[in-house]
Design a protein around this motif. Structure first.
Motif, PDB file in Angstrom:
ATOM      1  N   SER A 211       0.830  -1.197   0.000  1.00 48.64           N
ATOM      2  CA  SER A 211       0.000   0.000   0.000  1.00 48.64           C
ATOM      3  C   SER A 211       0.866   1.249   0.000  1.00 48.64           C
ATOM      4  CB  SER A 211      -0.925   0.023   1.222  1.00 48.64           C
ATOM      5  OG  SER A 211      -0.174   0.239   2.408  1.00 48.64           O
ATOM      6  N   GLN A 212       0.251   2.351  -0.443  1.00 51.19           N
ATOM      7  CA  GLN A 212       0.960   3.631  -0.424  1.00 51.19           C
ATOM      8  C   GLN A 212       1.299   4.030   1.006  1.00 51.19           C
ATOM      9  OE1 GLN A 212      -1.197   6.619  -2.680  1.00 51.19           O
ATOM     10  NE2 GLN A 212      -1.908   5.086  -4.154  1.00 51.19           N
ATOM     11  N   LEU A 213       0.386   3.753   1.934  1.00 52.16           N
ATOM     12  CA  LEU A 213       0.617   4.087   3.341  1.00 52.16           C
ATOM     13  C   LEU A 213       1.835   3.339   3.885  1.00 52.16           C
ATOM     14  CD1 LEU A 213      -0.402   5.613   5.825  1.00 52.16           C
ATOM     15  CD2 LEU A 213      -1.838   3.627   6.369  1.00 52.16           C
ATOM     16  N   ALA A 214       1.965   2.067   3.519  1.00 54.58           N
ATOM     17  CA  ALA A 214       3.108   1.279   3.969  1.00 54.58           C
ATOM     18  C   ALA A 214       4.404   1.808   3.368  1.00 54.58           C
ATOM     19  CB  ALA A 214       2.916  -0.185   3.599  1.00 54.58           C
ATOM     20  N   ALA A 215       4.349   2.255   2.120  1.00 47.04           N
ATOM     21  CA  ALA A 215       5.542   2.812   1.470  1.00 47.04           C
ATOM     22  C   ALA A 215       6.009   4.071   2.189  1.00 47.04           C
ATOM     23  CB  ALA A 215       5.241   3.106   0.001  1.00 47.04           C
ATOM     24  N   VAL A 216       5.056   4.920   2.521  1.00 47.36           N
ATOM     25  CA  VAL A 216       5.377   6.158   3.248  1.00 47.36           C
ATOM     26  C   VAL A 216       5.926   5.825   4.634  1.00 47.36           C
ATOM     27  CG1 VAL A 216       4.387   8.226   4.307  1.00 47.36           C
ATOM     28  CG2 VAL A 216       3.745   7.586   1.972  1.00 47.36           C
ATOM     29  N   GLY A 217       5.300   4.849   5.293  1.00 42.36           N
ATOM     30  CA  GLY A 217       5.769   4.446   6.619  1.00 42.36           C
ATOM     31  C   GLY A 217       7.182   3.907   6.579  1.00 42.36           C
ATOM     32  N   LEU A 218       7.508   3.127   5.547  1.00 41.33           N
ATOM     33  CA  LEU A 218       8.854   2.586   5.403  1.00 41.33           C
ATOM     34  C   LEU A 218       9.864   3.714   5.255  1.00 41.33           C
ATOM     35  CD1 LEU A 218       9.888  -0.406   3.147  1.00 41.33           C
ATOM     36  CD2 LEU A 218      11.169   1.725   3.108  1.00 41.33           C
ATOM     37  N   ALA A 219       9.522   4.697   4.425  1.00 41.08           N
ATOM     38  CA  ALA A 219      10.438   5.820   4.203  1.00 41.08           C
ATOM     39  C   ALA A 219      10.699   6.585   5.500  1.00 41.08           C
ATOM     40  CB  ALA A 219       9.866   6.752   3.136  1.00 41.08           C
ATOM     41  N   HIS A 220       9.630   6.795   6.270  1.00 40.40           N
ATOM     42  CA  HIS A 220       9.795   7.494   7.551  1.00 40.40           C
ATOM     43  C   HIS A 220      10.603   6.661   8.532  1.00 40.40           C
ATOM     44  CE1 HIS A 220       7.498  11.088   6.835  1.00 40.40           C
ATOM     45  NE2 HIS A 220       6.409  10.418   6.489  1.00 40.40           N
ATOM     46  N   ARG A 221      10.397   5.366   8.521  1.00 39.06           N
ATOM     47  CA  ARG A 221      11.076   4.473   9.473  1.00 39.06           C
ATOM     48  C   ARG A 221      12.581   4.579   9.376  1.00 39.06           C
ATOM     49  NH1 ARG A 221      10.638  -2.183   9.620  1.00 39.06           N
ATOM     50  NH2 ARG A 221      12.383  -2.511  11.083  1.00 39.06           N
ATOM     51  N   VAL A 222      13.106   4.680   8.165  1.00 38.81           N
ATOM     52  CA  VAL A 222      14.570   4.734   8.001  1.00 38.81           C
ATOM     53  C   VAL A 222      15.081   6.166   7.886  1.00 38.81           C
ATOM     54  CG1 VAL A 222      14.595   2.475   6.907  1.00 38.81           C
ATOM     55  CG2 VAL A 222      14.464   4.507   5.470  1.00 38.81           C
ATOM     56  N   GLY A 223      14.181   7.142   8.056  1.00 37.85           N
ATOM     57  CA  GLY A 223      14.609   8.539   7.987  1.00 37.85           C
ATOM     58  C   GLY A 223      14.998   8.980   6.587  1.00 37.85           C
ATOM     59  N   TRP A 224      14.333   8.397   5.581  1.00 36.89           N
ATOM     60  CA  TRP A 224      14.653   8.714   4.185  1.00 36.89           C
ATOM     61  C   TRP A 224      14.325  10.175   3.880  1.00 36.89           C
ATOM     62  CZ3 TRP A 224      11.437   9.492  -0.374  1.00 36.89           C
ATOM     63  CH2 TRP A 224      12.155   9.429  -1.575  1.00 36.89           C
ATOM     64  N   LYS A 225      15.256  10.843   3.246  1.00 38.16           N
ATOM     65  CA  LYS A 225      15.063  12.240   2.887  1.00 38.16           C
ATOM     66  C   LYS A 225      14.580  12.333   1.433  1.00 38.16           C
ATOM     67  CE  LYS A 225      16.621  13.682   6.834  1.00 38.16           C
ATOM     68  NZ  LYS A 225      15.685  14.255   7.833  1.00 38.16           N
ATOM     69  N   PRO A 226      13.339  12.719   1.202  1.00 34.25           N
ATOM     70  CA  PRO A 226      12.833  12.819  -0.162  1.00 34.25           C
ATOM     71  C   PRO A 226      13.512  13.948  -0.925  1.00 34.25           C
ATOM     72  CG  PRO A 226      11.250  13.766   1.362  1.00 34.25           C
ATOM     73  CD  PRO A 226      12.323  13.114   2.194  1.00 34.25           C
ATOM     74  N   PRO A 227      13.556  13.837  -2.242  1.00 36.11           N
ATOM     75  CA  PRO A 227      14.157  14.918  -3.039  1.00 36.11           C
ATOM     76  C   PRO A 227      13.330  16.194  -2.927  1.00 36.11           C
ATOM     77  CG  PRO A 227      13.016  13.359  -4.460  1.00 36.11           C
ATOM     78  CD  PRO A 227      13.030  12.756  -3.091  1.00 36.11           C
ATOM     79  N   GLN A 228      13.978  17.310  -3.129  1.00 35.12           N
ATOM     80  CA  GLN A 228      13.288  18.601  -3.100  1.00 35.12           C
ATOM     81  C   GLN A 228      12.391  18.705  -4.326  1.00 35.12           C
ATOM     82  OE1 GLN A 228      13.865  20.679  -0.477  1.00 35.12           O
ATOM     83  NE2 GLN A 228      12.236  22.054  -1.152  1.00 35.12           N
ATOM     84  N   LEU A 229      11.108  18.932  -4.094  1.00 33.31           N
ATOM     85  CA  LEU A 229      10.166  19.049  -5.218  1.00 33.31           C
ATOM     86  C   LEU A 229      10.096  20.491  -5.673  1.00 33.31           C
ATOM     87  CD1 LEU A 229       7.328  16.751  -3.805  1.00 33.31           C
ATOM     88  CD2 LEU A 229       9.055  16.167  -5.512  1.00 33.31           C
ATOM     89  N   THR A 230      10.262  20.682  -6.966  1.00 35.10           N
ATOM     90  CA  THR A 230      10.276  22.047  -7.504  1.00 35.10           C
ATOM     91  C   THR A 230       8.917  22.466  -8.031  1.00 35.10           C
ATOM     92  OG1 THR A 230      10.996  21.175  -9.665  1.00 35.10           O
ATOM     93  CG2 THR A 230      12.702  21.899  -8.098  1.00 35.10           C
ATOM     94  N   ARG A 231       8.042  21.470  -8.264  1.00 38.07           N
ATOM     95  CA  ARG A 231       6.741  21.822  -8.828  1.00 38.07           C
ATOM     96  C   ARG A 231       5.799  22.290  -7.730  1.00 38.07           C
ATOM     97  NH1 ARG A 231       8.138  17.055 -11.454  1.00 38.07           N
ATOM     98  NH2 ARG A 231       8.458  17.219 -13.686  1.00 38.07           N
TER      99      ARG A 231
END
Length: 231
Positions: A211-231
């Motif tokens: 699920s999308q929620l699980a994907a977001v949770g995984l990213a937060h769990r490891v402290g993943w830094k998303p790229p800067q969005l310019t749009r």
């Protein structure tokens, strides 16, 4: 076993942002006859250097450290420098994450105690340190280090999955972390919804989640830094 130091000469420093708990701990230790000081925790995130220096200036034998120091951040960053300076670090925390406890021990903490434990147990730990006695069994130490090791291995694996994402997939995941829907992402990025759905499907497959929620949770769990969005 070394001889015990007079309690009036046995200095203890408390690094704790929860005032009521800090006051209760300070009072209990003072009644026991110890020389107790409290160090104010900065109310904003910053380098730990100044706080460590403030603690060491007081020349403590024991320092109590909480793992969660409000806006200042993770108390774990204080443990290794204090331990290297010869201070006995005792972690007293509300966290029940034994992997975090294990990391604290790996960094040099002599003991980790949950805040739910009676104050008498904390006082007993200080007494044992003053008497030159062990405060953690080898079995307890190894168990906590195993918990840390397992969590670290899991984090490495999850991080590798995130690194397998393409640049565009990382951008889509960043949008999902902002709480945007597929339709909103498509509109903002000026692409078809079907294209975004395909990218989301690829993200879920690479991250091995459903699920999308699980994907977001995984990213937060490891402290993943998303790229800067310019749009």
């Amino acid at each position: 076993m070394s001889s015990a130091t007079s309690r009036s000469q046995f200095r203890i420093v408390i690094v704790e942002d929860h005032v009521l708990f800090a006051e209760s701990l300070e009072l209990s230790l003072t009644v026991e006859g110890y020389d107790v000081r409290r160090v104010t925790v900065p109310e904003k995130r910053q380098s730990p250097g100044a706080l460590i220096a403030a603690v060491l200036r007081r020349r403590p034998r024991v320092v109590f450290v909480d793992l969660d120091l409000g806006q200042f951040g993770d108390g774990e960053q204080l443990i290794a420098p204090l331990a290297r300076a010869g201070v006995n670090v005792i972690v007293v925390t509300a966290s029940v994450d034994r992997a975090r406890w294990g990391e604290a021990v790996r960094c040099g903490a002599r003991k980790v105690l949950p805040k739910s434990r009676p104050l008498n147990e904390i006082l007993a730990t200080v007494r044992r340190i003053n008497q030159g006695l062990q405060v953690m069994t080898l079995e307890e130490r190894e168990d906590l280090l195993r918990e840390w090791s397992k969590e670290r291995a899991a984090t490495v694996d999850l991080t590798a999955r995130l690194e397998a994402l393409t640049v565009r997939e990382r951008e889509v995941l960043a949008h999902l972390m902002r709480g945007q829907t597929v339709r909103e992402i498509a509109t903002e990025c000026v692409v078809a919804e079907a294209t975004v759905r395909t990218q989301v499907k690829s993200i879920l497959a690479k991250l091995q989640v459903t699920s999308q929620l699980a994907a977001v949770g995984l990213a937060h769990r490891v402290g993943w830094k998303p790229p800067q969005l310019t749009r």
